[in-house]
Design a protein around this motif. Structure first.
Motif, PDB file in Angstrom:
ATOM      1  N   LYS A 199      -3.940   4.471 -12.915  1.00 57.63           N
ATOM      2  CA  LYS A 199      -5.376   4.698 -13.052  1.00 57.63           C
ATOM      3  C   LYS A 199      -5.686   5.161 -14.479  1.00 57.63           C
ATOM      4  CE  LYS A 199      -9.111   7.773 -11.558  1.00 57.63           C
ATOM      5  NZ  LYS A 199      -9.516   8.914 -10.715  1.00 57.63           N
ATOM      6  N   GLU A 202      -2.459  -8.957 -15.582  1.00 56.45           N
ATOM      7  CA  GLU A 202      -3.738  -8.731 -14.907  1.00 56.45           C
ATOM      8  C   GLU A 202      -3.943  -9.731 -13.766  1.00 56.45           C
ATOM      9  OE1 GLU A 202      -7.044  -8.368 -17.530  1.00 56.45           O
ATOM     10  OE2 GLU A 202      -6.227  -6.549 -18.456  1.00 56.45           O
ATOM     11  N   LEU A 216      -2.620  -8.158 -10.762  1.00 56.00           N
ATOM     12  CA  LEU A 216      -3.473  -7.073 -10.255  1.00 56.00           C
ATOM     13  C   LEU A 216      -4.655  -7.633  -9.471  1.00 56.00           C
ATOM     14  CD1 LEU A 216      -3.540  -4.661 -13.361  1.00 56.00           C
ATOM     15  CD2 LEU A 216      -2.079  -4.533 -11.330  1.00 56.00           C
ATOM     16  N   LEU A 217      -5.240  -8.705  -9.976  1.00 56.13           N
ATOM     17  CA  LEU A 217      -6.344  -9.364  -9.277  1.00 56.13           C
ATOM     18  C   LEU A 217      -5.892  -9.961  -7.951  1.00 56.13           C
ATOM     19  CD1 LEU A 217      -8.324 -11.195 -12.078  1.00 56.13           C
ATOM     20  CD2 LEU A 217      -9.265  -9.640 -10.354  1.00 56.13           C
ATOM     21  N   ARG A 232       0.834  -1.209   0.000  1.00 57.99           N
ATOM     22  CA  ARG A 232       0.000   0.000   0.000  1.00 57.99           C
ATOM     23  C   ARG A 232       0.870   1.262   0.000  1.00 57.99           C
ATOM     24  NH1 ARG A 232      -5.572   0.924   2.181  1.00 57.99           N
ATOM     25  NH2 ARG A 232      -5.717   3.105   2.799  1.00 57.99           N
ATOM     26  N   ARG A 241      -5.005  -6.815  -5.314  1.00 59.52           N
ATOM     27  CA  ARG A 241      -5.944  -5.748  -4.967  1.00 59.52           C
ATOM     28  C   ARG A 241      -6.544  -5.865  -3.553  1.00 59.52           C
ATOM     29  NH1 ARG A 241      -7.307  -2.296  -3.328  1.00 59.52           N
ATOM     30  NH2 ARG A 241      -8.221  -0.333  -4.000  1.00 59.52           N
ATOM     31  N   ILE A 256      -0.465  -1.001  -9.336  1.00 59.23           N
ATOM     32  CA  ILE A 256      -1.813  -0.572  -8.919  1.00 59.23           C
ATOM     33  C   ILE A 256      -1.965   0.958  -9.015  1.00 59.23           C
ATOM     34  CG2 ILE A 256      -3.344  -0.424  -6.882  1.00 59.23           C
ATOM     35  CD1 ILE A 256      -3.549  -3.103  -8.080  1.00 59.23           C
ATOM     36  N   SER A 294      -2.733  -1.348   5.669  1.00 62.43           N
ATOM     37  CA  SER A 294      -3.894  -2.013   5.069  1.00 62.43           C
ATOM     38  C   SER A 294      -4.729  -2.629   6.188  1.00 62.43           C
ATOM     39  CB  SER A 294      -3.421  -3.102   4.111  1.00 62.43           C
ATOM     40  OG  SER A 294      -4.410  -4.103   3.974  1.00 62.43           O
ATOM     41  N   TYR A 313     -13.005 -11.941  -1.605  1.00 65.90           N
ATOM     42  CA  TYR A 313     -11.750 -12.248  -0.969  1.00 65.90           C
ATOM     43  C   TYR A 313     -12.021 -12.811   0.421  1.00 65.90           C
ATOM     44  CZ  TYR A 313      -7.319 -11.648   1.361  1.00 65.90           C
ATOM     45  OH  TYR A 313      -6.173 -11.870   2.076  1.00 65.90           O
TER      46      TYR A 313
END
Lengths: 406, 406
Positions: A197, A374, A377-378, A156, A381, A194, A306, A341
């Motif tokens: 944007k 990707e 990223l999944l 983060r 997240r 991440i 986080s 999650y």
């Protein structure tokens, strides 16, 4: 039946933002059981054990413990000592003398190895001892674990940093190199993705220690992005290495410091970032090239955490005590992803974790070897937690020119 | 009576965490008045003006504007161009062509100087133009202002960083050098002192550009602290200089980059921190010496902001428009402390601010020249805003030893 005796907790290796959540989880849970007669904390990890430097955490107030839980870095301090068999024998002697029957060691794969050897020492003389390794590391490099406590918060911080860098570099343009911690595993560096944007957001290039780093290819990559956007933002792992496995920083700089483990010191110096920046300036002729090495900020900055990471770090400490008490077992706690999650915590043999290193799997790295996929990223997240502020650009239309082009 | 015509806003110099609050304040307030027929934003500061690169902020949604306000760094991007008279003349030509009657320039002392010259150009040809400089700078170096928007948030980041460093270094010991932005003024570096909660917390030493830096005295200071605590945490301004006014980094390193203003680049490189660390290692024989250069993180990190700073940055933008509209005046907005803690905003002649630099007053620096005074701590505390997390240590008692010393 549960063993009766004292509990000892130690923290090893580098600090994280949530390692004290795990400490609090173990302390608060162990104080519930009468058989766990006292809960001690070793100061400076295994060093504190052999020197009998213990705090009596049975006498810590719950309120202060909760404050400490929210404080990053190791409240019990740490050590870089990696015990050999002799050292583990000394550890065991102290445990025995203090009638310690539960040993919880919060740490990475080196700490797991210590737990393994101490358990063997106890077994040799038939001393009943519950030994549990509880994971933590910002590097996210423990095998079998979906991820490790500490990683989400450090990730983060890296995301928040690159979000800001995107905005900052965009304002004045140029090339920016951000050097992220990670000697062998690139998970933390990869987290920077991440921050993308808007379509032209950085980091445009991400280099990980999992792949060979080729300076020439790097320069080609940078030039391509810079020609396209007038800027290029790059995330680099401190541990990137060449084809022979040599850290890139040693191929670009001389006279580097060697640490206690015989490794070149990668953190606490701007050498890698500065050297790469110099290459970009000299070889590509780009004038505005900046580099920052995020250093210790990534693992101890106060105020970037986080909530998912906090919660898991707390729970895994609690679960460690519950398993040791109710199930009378030894091992290493692990985190497994069970949904999107959700997680659960399981106990595995400590020898399955000890001294092993997980790195970024191929499916998380793009085929050019300069970014993530990707799938990554999944994966990452949910670990970053909630409430992450997302930057916004102005969307107003352009005004027609009156003077130019008339 | 208020002038009728367009409004133009530009942002200059380095970004801050709250500069877009000021932008939002100006846009939202100017959109209330019919005489302010349009509100334009210049892209890349004065460069955007001469190139007629304008956004029509009258057509920005309020919702997105609020999102942008919370986003650090310059939403209109920035420029490092410092306009000369010819450039200011070109700026004025564009203002005139677009019937701009209100010019708001958000920036530091260089930007104030640009506002001053543009106002003169308008006066020469009797073109009615309201020109207002609105302050921002993380350096906090504008004269007459109690402090400047942007400083409180950057200072908060520095505090959060040193709070973490205190915890991190304590865990493993050694010497740590944190290099903070500030070429001429040490306000941002001085903020690190707020990280001291416990008596042995760092930063133990703080070096500012206001005083001559003597390497020998520095080494004596470091040794004294290290001998006492086994650790020494140091905050150093990037701009520290020797008796001749030469930046220390140039006396310790060769081949440094010169920026567009003819100054040595101090940020975006770890050179100063690494050089000082090397001196400590070699001269004092201390093995674990680390340095981090906080670089661009201090001014653009997403997620560390002072609410006081946010509020003032917003208000000062609003007040700029109100004064220009209702009072028909030119000048520079300033912040004045009126209580503990309250402020008001006043308008002063822009020539009183332009091209002048405020530095840390003597009463804020201790007599040894290596730390700050209580007067400074009182000064800065409210600027950091609310909700700053404070680290906590364990307070549990020590356990008596059973083996050692028997």
């Amino acid at each position: 039946m549960a063993l009766k005796g004292k509990v000892l907790i130690a923290q090893g290796g580098g600090p994280t933002a949530v390692i004290n959540q795990t400490l609090a989880g173990i302390v608060l849970e162990s104080r519930k059981y009468g058989e766990m007669t006292r809960t001690y904390g070793a100061i400076h990890g295994v060093e504190g054990i052999v020197n009998e430097n213990f705090l009596d955490l049975t006498q810590e107030t719950s309120y202060n413990l909760e404050q400490v839980a929210m404080t990053p870095s190791s409240a019990l301090w740490s050590t870089r000592i990696k015990p050999d068999s002799k050292y583990c024998h000394d550890i065991f002697q102290v445990l025995q003398a203090h009638d310690i029957r539960y040993f919880f060691y919060i740490g990475g794969n080196d700490s797991a190895d210590t737990v393994r050897i101490v358990a063997e020492e106890a077994q040799k003389v038939n001393y009943a001892l519950r030994t549990v390794h509880v994971p933590k590391t910002i590097d996210n490099d423990l095998v079998l674990n979906d991820h490790t406590p500490g990683y989400g918060s450090a990730a983060r911080f890296v995301v928040q940093t690159f979000m800001g860098i995107n905005l900052d570099v965009r304002a004045i343009k140029g090339v920016y190199i951000g050097v992220v911690m990670g000697r062998n595993a690139g998970f933390l560096t990869a987290a920077s993705a991440i921050a993308q944007k808007y379509p032209d957001d950085g980091p445009h290039l991400i280099y990980l220690p999992e792949l060979e780093f080729h300076l020439e290819k790097f320069l080609v990559d940078v030039k391509r992005i810079y020609d396209r956007y007038g800027m290029c933002i790059i995330a680099v792992s401190e541990g990137i290495r060449d084809a022979s496995g040599m850290p890139i920083v040693t191929t670009l700089r001389k006279n580097l410091e060697i640490d206690g483990h015989g490794n070149v010191s990668l953190s606490g110096t701007g050498a890698l970032g500065d050297s790469l920046a110099q290459q970009v300036k000299e070889r590509l002729g780009i004038s505005r090239v900046r580099s920052d090495t995020f250093g210790y900020l990534q693992r101890s900055f106060v105020g970037s955490v986080s909530d998912i990471d906090q919660r898991e770090a707390r729970e895994i400490g609690e679960r460690a005590v519950q398993l040791a008490y109710w199930n009378n077992v030894n091992g290493s706690l692990t985190i497994h992803r069970t949904g999107n999650y959700s997680v659960d915590y399981r106990l595995v043999g400590v020898e399955e974790i000890a001294a092993k290193t997980k790195v970024m799997p191929d499916e998380f790295i793009n085929k050019d070897g300069n970014h993530v996929t990707e799938a990554f990223l999944l994966y990452i997240r949910p670990l970053l937690g909630s409430g992450l502020q997302i930057p916004s650009h102005l969307m107003a239309p352009r005004v027609p020119k009156l003077l130019i082009g008339k």
